[in-house]
Write an enzyme that holds these catalytic residues in place. Structure first.
Site, PDB file in Angstrom:
ATOM      1  N   HIS A  16       0.825  -1.267   0.264  1.00 27.08           N
ATOM      2  CA  HIS A  16      -0.082  -0.043   0.032  1.00 27.08           C
ATOM      3  C   HIS A  16       0.975   1.169   0.213  1.00 27.08           C
ATOM      4  CE1 HIS A  16      -3.147  -2.767   1.710  1.00 27.08           C
ATOM      5  NE2 HIS A  16      -3.221  -2.808   0.564  1.00 27.08           N
ATOM      6  N   HIS A  47      -3.504   3.889  -2.758  1.00 23.55           N
ATOM      7  CA  HIS A  47      -3.675   2.580  -2.802  1.00 23.55           C
ATOM      8  C   HIS A  47      -3.838   1.982  -1.353  1.00 23.55           C
ATOM      9  CE1 HIS A  47      -1.890  -1.546  -3.606  1.00 23.55           C
ATOM     10  NE2 HIS A  47      -3.291  -1.764  -3.694  1.00 23.55           N
ATOM     11  N   ASN A 106     -10.713  -5.669  -5.171  1.00 21.20           N
ATOM     12  CA  ASN A 106     -10.850  -6.966  -4.307  1.00 21.20           C
ATOM     13  C   ASN A 106     -12.454  -6.972  -3.940  1.00 21.20           C
ATOM     14  OD1 ASN A 106      -8.301  -7.845  -4.471  1.00 21.20           O
ATOM     15  ND2 ASN A 106      -7.844  -7.558  -2.198  1.00 21.20           N
ATOM     16  N   GLY A 132       1.347   0.717  -9.934  1.00 19.60           N
ATOM     17  CA  GLY A 132       2.728   0.149 -10.386  1.00 19.60           C
ATOM     18  C   GLY A 132       3.473  -0.253  -9.125  1.00 19.60           C
ATOM     19  N   HIS A 157      -4.783  -5.113 -12.361  1.00 25.73           N
ATOM     20  CA  HIS A 157      -4.789  -4.207 -11.376  1.00 25.73           C
ATOM     21  C   HIS A 157      -3.622  -3.645 -10.836  1.00 25.73           C
ATOM     22  CE1 HIS A 157      -3.226  -7.376  -8.679  1.00 25.73           C
ATOM     23  NE2 HIS A 157      -3.470  -6.753  -7.700  1.00 25.73           N
ATOM     24  N   GLY A 158      -2.345  -4.227 -11.632  1.00 23.55           N
ATOM     25  CA  GLY A 158      -1.230  -3.802 -11.313  1.00 23.55           C
ATOM     26  C   GLY A 158      -0.138  -4.498 -11.850  1.00 23.55           C
ATOM     27  N   GLY A 203       1.726  -6.844 -10.487  1.00 22.64           N
ATOM     28  CA  GLY A 203       2.013  -8.266  -9.999  1.00 22.64           C
ATOM     29  C   GLY A 203       3.134  -8.608  -9.463  1.00 22.64           C
ATOM     30  N   LYS A 244       5.398   4.949   1.483  1.00 19.29           N
ATOM     31  CA  LYS A 244       5.126   3.514   1.491  1.00 19.29           C
ATOM     32  C   LYS A 244       4.909   3.137   2.717  1.00 19.29           C
ATOM     33  CE  LYS A 244       5.601  -0.183  -1.242  1.00 19.29           C
ATOM     34  NZ  LYS A 244       5.091  -0.104  -2.387  1.00 19.29           N
TER      35      LYS A 244
END
Lengths: 476, 144
Positions: free
Chosen positions: A203, A234, A325, A374, A399-400, A402, A475
């Site tokens: 996140h 996020h 989700n 990303g 969604h990103g 991964g 972060k």
């Protein structure tokens, strides 16, 4: 993954024909390289999902799919309640309604160059991130229930943002059908000091620059221009969602046999949509969605406070807020017949195509903004839903990036301090309470987000609109 | 490894997006204790956490595997609501009931430097078994 496993494919759609207990085919959207690099567990999981009762059309995996819990992360599956269809706690995931909210700032790169460090420090100071951080608000009893019923609307009514924000949020900020009483006291207790916090793991809050407009028309419709500064948030439903997921997963594991459901993997635990357990979960899960929407709304407010203090000219407007989700009851056309289905998206973003009645008038011609997160050092993308995608994947996209590597491997390969210094060389400021957390989230631990987005675009499940690169990353 | 020489220990193992926790011990109880320690090690270095305060935990489940997930999830809950990491664990079994205790202290961000929060224990790569050498092994993946 071995290419010979697929019965048929075109360049971007790889299909596994039903065999054994599979009720429908399994389909992976990706290019050949992504398929080759994909964990073989994705194959097991996407075919396992195809065995669940009441599944409609196919079990899907997005280009960023990787090994998840029961469902692959990047998994999409729709179930028909009238055909014994199920709802699965694992098919939603622990972080219910984890998603991305992206904001315009009304600023360009040149406006923030001189204050980048101040902005980073202040955002890091004001926005609680990481384990052990708490929000300003303490919620209990009826206030907690009001939040769970009202979502971002509840937050706006308390002064955290504007009604305009809600217009640009999925479900207009409030998921209907939430039942706060179905959420346990344990789940509520876990959440009482966590409103307006980012959490940890993958996140983040990022200040980003629009590096490239890939689709001029859609870019203009979304109000984007090159070098504009954006903010993306996020995060999800924090401890509350995790506790709901944990508790219902166990209930579904224990009761599956009683419902006559044979599970190929315990993590696929599910209950018939029409059963009391299925209905209880849906009520609790929707309350979890509201928690995530309220959380991102409060963080938006905190972000506005920081910008107002550092760059008073800024005006933060929500571009869009969408989760990846969830399980949503939606109407879809299957073989020309309109059906009410329960669409699970686990690490997959809803991507409604142009003309969809749920879209705001201003977005109806273009399709829904699809926000792709990303990694810290690479890029994020804004995509748009497509008409094709509605038929191909029940209006769902990636969604990103991964993960390409486990946290374990990543923390061995990189040191957090080094990652931060390297990114600083590229003009990216990282602020995080945990250097180990940064190492585990090193950009190299992720797949190439551009390859993922290009595959989604080429497959037609969403179209690429703009590329955003990080300037500051807080972060969790 | 010869039975009797083995010290109880913990390990991590890789999982695509998350991390696996494994405990190995001379009894099932020791294996459960070590799995809990492995979970703490995902979050912080257990050596930095003093076991000043005791929290009692009771779980019941139809089988050993679900019991392991319940035990770890009970710890996740206590860690989250008390804001406490734990560094030492005691487990006793009474049929399908687990009577446990966790020892820790209130989180100190400077000293503990937590890396990541564990969201929950999962049923992925879940097993509780006794190896032919007599050692018990308990493991699952935790979602972070």
């Amino acid at each position: 993954m071995d290419l010979s496993l697929f019965a048929c494919h075109d360049d971007y759609r790889w299909e596994i024909a039903p065999r054994g207990k599979m009720r429908v085919p399994a389909v992976i959207f990706a290019n050949e390289q992504l398929i080759r690099d994909m964990d073989s567990k994705v194959y097991d999981q996407v075919t396992n999902v195809a065995m669940l009762p009441g599944i409609v059309q196919a079990s899907y995996a997005m280009p960023d799919a990787h090994w998840g819990y029961g469902f692959p992360i990047g998994g999409v599956a729709a179930f028909d309640p009238n055909m014994g269809g199920v709802v699965s706690a694992g098919g939603v995931g622990f972080d219910i309604s984890c998603g991305v909210r992206t904001l315009h700032t009304g600023l360009d790169l040149t406006d923030i160059e001189g204050v980048k460090n101040d902005l980073a420090n202040m955002l890091f100071f004001k926005i609680p991130a990481g384990l052990g951080s708490t929000g300003r608000m303490h919620l209990e009893h009826e206030d907690m229930d009001a939040m769970l019923a009202g979502g971002a609307r509840w937050a706006v009514a308390l002064g955290y943002g504007s009604w305009e924000d809600l217009m640009h949020t999925e479900e207009e900020g409030c998921m209907l059908g939430a039942v706060p009483e179905n959420v346990s006291e344990h789940a509520k207790k876990r959440q009482r000091d966590q409103m307006g916090t980012l959490g940890s793991g993958n996140h983040y809050l990022e200040v980003q620059r629009v590096a490239e407009i890939c689709d001029a028309e859609a870019g203009a419709a979304f109000g984007l221009h090159e070098d504009e500064i954006m903010v993306s948030i996020h995060c999800g439903s924090r401890g509350l969602g995790h506790q709901i997921g944990t508790e219902f997963l166990k209930k579904m594991v224990v009761s599956a046999r009683g419902y006559g459901i044979e599970l190929p993997d315990r993590e696929l635990a599910c209950a018939p949509i029409s059963s009391p357990l299925g209905q209880d979960y849906l009520g609790a899960m929707r309350a979890g969605i509201n928690c995530a929407l309220a959380n991102r709304q409060i963080i938006t407010h905190l972000t506005r406070e920081v910008f107002a203090a550092v760059l008073p000219r800024a005006g933060l407007r929500v571009l869009y807020d969408v989760s990846h989700n969830t399980c949503k009851e939606e109407e879809h056309s299957v073989d020309g017949v309109s059906r009410r289905l329960f669409v699970h998206r686990k690490g997959a973003t809803r991507a409604l195509g142009p003309g969809h009645p749920q879209l705001l008038e201003a977005l109806r011609a273009t399709g829904q903004p699809v926000l792709i997160g990303g990694s810290m050092g690479t890029a994020s993308y804004i995509m748009a839903g497509t008409t094709q995608g509605m038929a191909l994947s029940f209006g769902s996209a990636c969604h990103g990036a991964g993960r390409a590597m486990s946290r374990h491997q990543a923390s061995r390969q990189w040191r957090g301090r080094q990652v931060i210094d390297d990114l600083a060389q590229h003009g990216i400021i990282i602020r995080s309470p945990s250097t180990r957390g940064v190492a585990e989230e090193a950009p190299g631990a992720y797949k190439d987000v551009t390859a993922v987005v290009d595959a989604a675009d080429a497959a037609g499940i969403a179209r690429k609109v703009a590329k955003l690169v990080p300037v500051i990353c807080i972060k969790g | 490894m010869a039975h009797g020489h083995a010290e109880p220990r913990w390990e991590h193992f890789s999982h695509g997006a998350d991390i696996g926790v494994r405990g190995i011990g001379r009894s099932k109880a020791e294996a459960f204790e070590q799995t809990a320690l492995a979970m703490t090690q995902v979050i912080t270095d257990a050596d930095r956490v003093e076991g000043r305060e005791r929290v009692n935990i009771v779980c019941q489940a139809p089988d050993d595997e679900i019991l392991l997930v319940d035990w770890l999830n009970a710890l996740v809950y206590e860690m989250a609501t008390r804001q406490m990491p734990f560094s030492r664990f005691e487990v006793h079994f009474d049929d399908h009931q687990l009577d446990g205790a966790a020892f820790g202290e209130h989180i100190d961000l400077q000293r503990h430097r937590p890396a990541v929060e564990v969201k929950g224990a999962t049923y992925t790569s879940l097993s509780v078994e006794q190896n032919p050498d007599g050692l018990w092994k308990a493991q699952c993946v935790v979602d972070v």
